[in-house]
Motif scaffolding. Structure first.
Motif, PDB file in Angstrom:
ATOM      1  N   UNK A  65       0.784  -1.217   0.001  1.00 26.56           N
ATOM      2  CA  UNK A  65      -0.140  -0.046  -0.190  1.00 26.56           C
ATOM      3  C   UNK A  65       0.635   1.377   0.020  1.00 26.56           C
ATOM      4  N   UNK A  66       1.852   1.291   0.803  1.00 23.04           N
ATOM      5  CA  UNK A  66       2.956   2.484   0.945  1.00 23.04           C
ATOM      6  C   UNK A  66       3.583   2.671  -0.311  1.00 23.04           C
ATOM      7  N   UNK A  67       3.858   1.555  -0.955  1.00 32.98           N
ATOM      8  CA  UNK A  67       4.622   1.686  -2.289  1.00 32.98           C
ATOM      9  C   UNK A  67       3.435   2.338  -3.479  1.00 32.98           C
ATOM     10  N   UNK A  68       2.341   1.836  -3.335  1.00 33.54           N
ATOM     11  CA  UNK A  68       1.447   2.313  -4.185  1.00 33.54           C
ATOM     12  C   UNK A  68       1.061   3.709  -4.052  1.00 33.54           C
ATOM     13  N   UNK A  69       1.071   4.165  -2.755  1.00 36.74           N
ATOM     14  CA  UNK A  69       0.863   5.556  -2.608  1.00 36.74           C
ATOM     15  C   UNK A  69       1.720   6.770  -2.994  1.00 36.74           C
ATOM     16  N   UNK A  70       3.107   5.907  -3.052  1.00 40.16           N
ATOM     17  CA  UNK A  70       4.233   6.706  -3.337  1.00 40.16           C
ATOM     18  C   UNK A  70       4.105   6.911  -4.795  1.00 40.16           C
ATOM     19  N   UNK A  71       3.818   5.666  -5.565  1.00 43.00           N
ATOM     20  CA  UNK A  71       3.523   5.910  -6.858  1.00 43.00           C
ATOM     21  C   UNK A  71       2.748   6.625  -7.330  1.00 43.00           C
ATOM     22  N   UNK A  72       1.369   6.613  -6.732  1.00 42.90           N
ATOM     23  CA  UNK A  72       0.355   7.377  -7.074  1.00 42.90           C
ATOM     24  C   UNK A  72       0.610   9.148  -6.800  1.00 42.90           C
ATOM     25  N   UNK A  73       1.534   9.371  -5.922  1.00 43.65           N
ATOM     26  CA  UNK A  73       1.679  10.756  -5.506  1.00 43.65           C
ATOM     27  C   UNK A  73       2.860  11.217  -6.909  1.00 43.65           C
ATOM     28  N   UNK A  74       3.299  10.262  -7.382  1.00 45.63           N
ATOM     29  CA  UNK A  74       4.357  10.886  -8.545  1.00 45.63           C
ATOM     30  C   UNK A  74       3.636  10.676  -9.834  1.00 45.63           C
ATOM     31  N   UNK A  75       2.438  10.225  -9.769  1.00 48.19           N
ATOM     32  CA  UNK A  75       1.413  10.282 -10.847  1.00 48.19           C
ATOM     33  C   UNK A  75       1.782   8.789 -12.044  1.00 48.19           C
TER      34      UNK A  75
END
Length: 401
Positions: free
Chosen positions: A275-285
């Protein structure tokens, strides 16, 4: 040891820029494990930043003059720290249940203890986040001004101040008819990580990692910010005990139970990590990576306190990738869940609105109306209710034509 780097770390420490000092000292200790002076100072830094368990671990194999007396002083404070951590965890439980005002009150009650011992930055940061989410943003600068210097210097609080400067709220909170989320949609919170920080206990990761490993006591919230599903573990242990017959002795049963608990713990941590990796990727678009990580998190842990967040960001990522196939299934899956993590999720009204829009675009406005009506009934103080009214008026206008 790099003397120049060590001196710079000391300067940062004296200026209460603990994060910068820690980065240098941790690197020195890693590269020069026999450097007792750097290990001693790093432990001292942990004490000053409200991390006593990390300090004691750092000093575990250290033998220097007067270290014993310092360790005893820190150990004497551990019961009070444990009590404060427990209250902090309780505040996170209230956040997960949507009781943000109660969470704010608990977090605020922790701060006076700064006169007795150093508190983790997370306590202060969590309190500021709770103020923002419930709409008391105008008091954040005043509160922050009263915090210790190391708290003001922390990157999380500096970023918080910058975020408020980038997204100011011009109208006083008391004069707004709508809730805070009218001016700040959840999508803005996603970008700034506010909701995620609160709901996944992000502000508590460092706090949790300080707690002692407890092998026999029943855990509530464990290290690394993960919530142990203790009911599941206890049920499985009970089944294992019931199944023992004849040749299976008690030791074997306990070993099986421990192995099961370890597997569940590993799965929870892996789900949270994804989840945390996904959230970081989401913020980077990077929505493709975000979708993959959120989907992995859901497959590992579909019913944890961060699972509704993972599913929400999975839907959002697919929307941004314009992957509409089976998108309604994801909406329906989220909205049909009966777990408290989904029922009290802060994304629920936004997903109702999102599904209604998809149905309208597909020419199924009659199916969208009940969803819009539910928003007006259950979330009438939210920004989504304004959108729901506009969409309902749009449907009525279409019906007249």
């Amino acid at each position: 040891m790099e003397v120049q780097s060590y001196r710079l770390a000391i300067q940062y420490l004296q200026a209460e820029r603990y994060e910068e000092s820690a980065i240098i000292l941790e690197s020195i200790v890693k590269d020069y494990p026999l450097c007792t002076e750097a290990s001693w100072v790093l432990g001292l830094l942990y004490v000053l930043s409200g991390s006593p368990y990390q300090a004691l671990k750092q000093w575990e194999n250290l033998k220097t003059d007067n270290l014993l007396s310092y360790k005893q002083m820190v150990e004497e404070k551990l019961p009070l720290y444990d009590e404060l951590y427990q209250k902090y965890n309780q505040a996170l439980h209230f956040v997960q249940a949507g009781e943000l005002h109660l969470a704010k009150n608990i977090l605020h009650s922790l701060l006076p203890f700064q006169t007795e011992l150093p508190l983790p930055v997370d306590f202060y940061h969590g309190y500021l986040l709770s103020l923002i989410v419930i709409g008391e943003t105008e008091s954040v600068p005043q509160e922050l001004n009263q915090f210790p210097l190391y708290v003001k210097n922390s990157s999380v609080n500096r970023n918080l101040v910058k975020m408020l400067e980038d997204h100011p709220i011009s109208e006083p909170v008391g004069k707004r008819k709508m809730s805070f989320k009218k001016s700040w949609s959840k999508r803005q919170f996603i970008g700034s990580s506010l909701v995620a920080s609160l709901l996944i206990g992000g502000v508590g990761f460092r706090v949790f990692s300080q707690q002692k490993e407890i092998n026999e006591a029943k855990p509530v919230i464990q290290q690394n910010g993960s919530v142990q599903n203790t009911e599941t573990i206890e049920k499985e242990i009970a089944v294992s005990k019931d199944q023992q017959s004849g040749g299976q002795d008690k030791k074997q049963v306990l070993n099986n139970a421990k192995s099961l608990a370890d597997r569940i713990k590993s799965s929870t941590i892996s789900g949270l990590s994804s989840y945390r990796n996904g959230l970081a990727a989401f913020r980077k678009k990077d929505y493709k990576m975000a979708a993959a990580q959120m989907e992995k998190s859901q497959s590992l842990q579909p019913n944890e306190y961060f699972s509704d967040d993972a599913l929400f960001f999975l839907i959002e990522s697919k929307q941004r990738l314009n992957e509409q196939e089976n998108i309604l299934f994801l909406y329906d899956y989220f909205l049909s869940q009966t777990s408290k993590h989904y029922v009290f999720s802060p994304y629920r009204d936004e997903l109702l609105l999102g599904k209604a829009k998809i149905l309208m675009e597909a020419g199924r406005s009659n199916e969208a109306l009940p969803l819009l009506g539910k928003i007006l009934t259950d979330f009438k103080q939210e920004w989504t209710s304004v959108e729901a009214v506009l969409l309902m008026n749009q449907i009525k206008a279409q019906e007249k034509n």
